[in-house]
Design a protein around this motif. Structure first.
Motif, PDB file in Angstrom:
ATOM      1  N   ALA A 146       0.826  -1.260   0.054  1.00  0.00           N
ATOM      2  CA  ALA A 146       0.021  -0.046  -0.034  1.00  0.00           C
ATOM      3  C   ALA A 146       1.031   1.279  -0.064  1.00  0.00           C
ATOM      4  N   ILE A 147       2.105   1.184   0.520  1.00  0.00           N
ATOM      5  CA  ILE A 147       3.058   2.240   0.751  1.00  0.00           C
ATOM      6  C   ILE A 147       4.253   1.966  -0.132  1.00  0.00           C
ATOM      7  N   SER A 148       4.280   0.925  -0.533  1.00  0.00           N
ATOM      8  CA  SER A 148       5.294   0.601  -1.494  1.00  0.00           C
ATOM      9  C   SER A 148       5.013  -0.358  -2.697  1.00  0.00           C
ATOM     10  N   PRO A 149       4.238   0.413  -3.426  1.00  0.00           N
ATOM     11  CA  PRO A 149       3.488  -0.112  -4.524  1.00  0.00           C
ATOM     12  C   PRO A 149       4.485  -0.742  -5.899  1.00  0.00           C
ATOM     13  N   GLU A 150       5.650  -0.418  -5.702  1.00  0.00           N
ATOM     14  CA  GLU A 150       6.832  -0.727  -7.111  1.00  0.00           C
ATOM     15  C   GLU A 150       7.181  -2.017  -6.658  1.00  0.00           C
ATOM     16  N   LEU A 151       6.671  -2.667  -5.289  1.00  0.00           N
ATOM     17  CA  LEU A 151       7.288  -4.158  -4.945  1.00  0.00           C
ATOM     18  C   LEU A 151       6.758  -5.093  -5.692  1.00  0.00           C
ATOM     19  N   LEU A 152       5.278  -5.126  -5.972  1.00  0.00           N
ATOM     20  CA  LEU A 152       4.904  -6.318  -6.867  1.00  0.00           C
ATOM     21  C   LEU A 152       3.929  -5.721  -7.820  1.00  0.00           C
ATOM     22  N   ASN A 153       2.771  -6.379  -8.034  1.00  0.00           N
ATOM     23  CA  ASN A 153       2.012  -6.282  -9.291  1.00  0.00           C
ATOM     24  C   ASN A 153       1.253  -4.794  -8.754  1.00  0.00           C
ATOM     25  N   GLY A 154       0.975  -4.131  -9.817  1.00  0.00           N
ATOM     26  CA  GLY A 154       0.673  -2.641  -9.499  1.00  0.00           C
ATOM     27  C   GLY A 154      -0.840  -2.545  -9.113  1.00  0.00           C
ATOM     28  N   VAL A 155      -1.653  -3.455  -9.549  1.00  0.00           N
ATOM     29  CA  VAL A 155      -3.059  -3.579  -9.509  1.00  0.00           C
ATOM     30  C   VAL A 155      -3.179  -3.889  -8.038  1.00  0.00           C
ATOM     31  N   TYR A 156      -2.450  -5.081  -7.547  1.00  0.00           N
ATOM     32  CA  TYR A 156      -2.347  -5.538  -6.044  1.00  0.00           C
ATOM     33  C   TYR A 156      -1.920  -4.406  -5.044  1.00  0.00           C
ATOM     34  N   GLY A 157      -1.002  -3.592  -5.485  1.00  0.00           N
ATOM     35  CA  GLY A 157      -0.611  -2.598  -4.657  1.00  0.00           C
ATOM     36  C   GLY A 157      -1.768  -1.466  -4.499  1.00  0.00           C
ATOM     37  N   GLN A 225      -3.058  -2.132  21.671  1.00  0.00           N
ATOM     38  CA  GLN A 225      -2.429  -0.639  21.864  1.00  0.00           C
ATOM     39  C   GLN A 225      -3.102   0.647  21.206  1.00  0.00           C
ATOM     40  N   ASP A 226      -4.080  -0.082  20.584  1.00  0.00           N
ATOM     41  CA  ASP A 226      -5.038   1.055  19.968  1.00  0.00           C
ATOM     42  C   ASP A 226      -4.242   1.768  18.592  1.00  0.00           C
ATOM     43  N   GLU A 227      -3.578   0.818  18.052  1.00  0.00           N
ATOM     44  CA  GLU A 227      -2.706   1.349  16.740  1.00  0.00           C
ATOM     45  C   GLU A 227      -4.029   1.460  15.583  1.00  0.00           C
ATOM     46  N   LEU A 228      -4.096   2.585  14.903  1.00  0.00           N
ATOM     47  CA  LEU A 228      -4.889   2.567  13.788  1.00  0.00           C
ATOM     48  C   LEU A 228      -4.205   1.716  12.501  1.00  0.00           C
ATOM     49  N   VAL A 229      -2.881   1.947  12.295  1.00  0.00           N
ATOM     50  CA  VAL A 229      -2.199   1.283  11.294  1.00  0.00           C
ATOM     51  C   VAL A 229      -1.100   0.572  12.105  1.00  0.00           C
ATOM     52  N   LEU A 234       7.463  -3.065  11.509  1.00  0.00           N
ATOM     53  CA  LEU A 234       8.412  -1.919  11.808  1.00  0.00           C
ATOM     54  C   LEU A 234       8.775  -1.621  13.209  1.00  0.00           C
ATOM     55  N   PRO A 235      10.002  -1.299  13.428  1.00  0.00           N
ATOM     56  CA  PRO A 235      10.585  -1.542  14.921  1.00  0.00           C
ATOM     57  C   PRO A 235      10.001  -0.261  15.568  1.00  0.00           C
ATOM     58  N   ASP A 236       9.815   0.989  15.085  1.00  0.00           N
ATOM     59  CA  ASP A 236       9.380   2.421  15.668  1.00  0.00           C
ATOM     60  C   ASP A 236       8.212   2.753  15.035  1.00  0.00           C
ATOM     61  N   ILE A 237       7.244   2.856  16.157  1.00  0.00           N
ATOM     62  CA  ILE A 237       5.833   3.413  15.480  1.00  0.00           C
ATOM     63  C   ILE A 237       6.213   4.956  15.138  1.00  0.00           C
ATOM     64  N   ALA A 238       7.139   5.675  15.704  1.00  0.00           N
ATOM     65  CA  ALA A 238       7.534   7.167  15.321  1.00  0.00           C
ATOM     66  C   ALA A 238       7.648   7.065  13.907  1.00  0.00           C
ATOM     67  N   ASP A 239       8.419   6.295  13.109  1.00  0.00           N
ATOM     68  CA  ASP A 239       8.611   6.430  11.890  1.00  0.00           C
ATOM     69  C   ASP A 239       7.430   6.459  10.998  1.00  0.00           C
ATOM     70  N   TRP A 240       6.310   5.486  11.232  1.00  0.00           N
ATOM     71  CA  TRP A 240       5.131   5.711  10.744  1.00  0.00           C
ATOM     72  C   TRP A 240       4.417   6.938  10.985  1.00  0.00           C
ATOM     73  N   ASN A 241       4.482   7.567  12.122  1.00  0.00           N
ATOM     74  CA  ASN A 241       3.990   8.605  12.603  1.00  0.00           C
ATOM     75  C   ASN A 241       4.287  10.031  11.896  1.00  0.00           C
ATOM     76  N   ALA A 242       5.844   9.738  11.584  1.00  0.00           N
ATOM     77  CA  ALA A 242       6.650  10.942  10.726  1.00  0.00           C
ATOM     78  C   ALA A 242       5.926  10.843   9.416  1.00  0.00           C
ATOM     79  N   PHE A 243       5.872   9.636   8.861  1.00  0.00           N
ATOM     80  CA  PHE A 243       5.386   9.527   7.358  1.00  0.00           C
ATOM     81  C   PHE A 243       3.846  10.192   7.423  1.00  0.00           C
ATOM     82  N   ASP A 244       3.064   9.800   8.125  1.00  0.00           N
ATOM     83  CA  ASP A 244       1.669  10.259   8.274  1.00  0.00           C
ATOM     84  C   ASP A 244       1.532  11.795   8.506  1.00  0.00           C
ATOM     85  N   ALA A 245       2.530  12.170   9.378  1.00  0.00           N
ATOM     86  CA  ALA A 245       2.375  13.705   9.456  1.00  0.00           C
ATOM     87  C   ALA A 245       2.819  14.606   8.448  1.00  0.00           C
ATOM     88  N   ALA A 246       3.796  13.808   7.477  1.00  0.00           N
ATOM     89  CA  ALA A 246       4.119  14.659   6.277  1.00  0.00           C
ATOM     90  C   ALA A 246       3.116  14.604   5.333  1.00  0.00           C
TER      91      ALA A 246
END
Ligand code: NAP
Length: 266
Positions: A146-157, A225-229, A234-246
């Motif tokens: 969903a966030i790395s659509p170049e990895l597999l088939n594009g329709v799947y992504g 832990q009430d995570e939405l995503v 992913l070792p550090d949820i802060a990395d996702w939060n930074a991505f989402d904040a961007a």
């Protein structure tokens, strides 16, 4: 968890194998009765028999093809009418590894039907019931593509990006109405998915492949832990939060009366 505690019923799609079968096991342990949906009745019956014996839960089996209108309609009806259902796990899905130009358009259509249309319609059937009761949980299985659509088939992504965006919007709409939403983005997970997608999992480096059991246990820990995503690797949820904040930081500039200066004809 006591086998007699009851949290209502979890309806799990794609429960006949892989990730869905592990969700069935773990949710039974957590005190849910189950409705297991997939096409392969024999596999569903075997899993249901095991969970009934080992975990003492009530388990119903629905053999339905969610790639068809009729199959989706059967499960929609159950979601609309069975008031014991307190959780929907939209897990059924297929992937593909070949590039678009080497893909069969009919297979791409079938993938969209299962990964997008069925998931959407089942959510549309369950959500109003959950809102009416001010309780309920919807877990949608997306993917890291969903966030790395170049990895597999594009329709799947694309289908999995839909699941992510749809879940974020659902959370935005339903959180204040007592309905929990979680979207899970597994990385490579050792299931039959890869054989069906045309790239057996043995082709992938072991270091990037998680077991389905570890994946589901991590996803459920994320739910606790009430995570939405939840990205199980992913070792550090802060990395996702930074991505989402961007993403959110773009907000004020996504719609203006005038085009951006750089795009004006000189
Ligand atoms: P899997 O073992 O192949 O399981 C797929 C499940 O979906 C099976 O129970 C299958 O059952 C069911 N299914 C397929 N077509 C169906 C249809 N037309 N109607 C109803 N059920 C159908 O693969 P999995 O890895 O557990 O996949 C589960 C989910 O995880 C999928 O949404 C997949 O996109 C996602 N995911 C997987 C990975 C991975 O690396 N494995 C990574 C990221 C995301 P029947 O054949 O009996 O119908």
């Amino acid at each position: 968890m006591s086998p007699t505690s009851n949290k209502g019923t979890a309806l799990i799609t794609g429960a006949s194998s892989g990730i869905g079968a592990i969700y069935a096991d773990r949710l039974a342990r957590r005190g849910y009765d189950l409705i297991l949906v997939a096409r392969n009745r024999e596999r569903l019956d075997n899993l249901a028999a095991r969970l009934t014996t080992d975990k003492g839960r009530a388990v119903e089996v629905v053999a339905a093809d969610l790639g068809t209108d009729g199959g989706i309609a059967r499960v929609e009806e159950i979601l609309r009418t069975d008031a014991s259902i307190s959780m929907l796990v939209n897990n059924a899905g297929v992937g593909a590894s070949a590039p678009l130009l080497q893909s069969d358009p009919a297979k791409m259509h079938a993938m969209i039907m299962l990964n997008v249309v069925a998931l959407t319609r089942l959510t549309e059937a369950a959500a109003p019931q959950f809102v009416e009761r001010s309780s309920g949980t919807i877990i949608n299985i997306s993917s890291i593509v969903a966030i790395s659509p170049e990895l597999l088939n594009g329709v799947y992504g694309g289908t999995k990006a839909f699941v992510l965006a749809f879940s974020q919007s659902l959370h935005h709409e339903l959180a204040t109405k007592g309905v929990r939403v979680q979207v899970v983005l597994p990385g490579a997970t050792s299931t039959e998915f890869w054989d069906i997608a045309g790239l057996p999992v043995s082709n992938l480096p072991e270091a990037i492949v998680m077991s389905a059991a570890d994946m589901v246990d991590a996803a459920l820990a994320g739910l606790d832990q009430d995570e939405l995503v939840t990205i199980p690797s992913l070792p550090d949820i802060a990395d996702w939060n930074a991505f989402d904040a961007a993403r959110r930081a773009l907000g004020p500039n996504l719609s203006h009366r005038r085009p951006a200066q750089r795009l004006l004809a000189s």
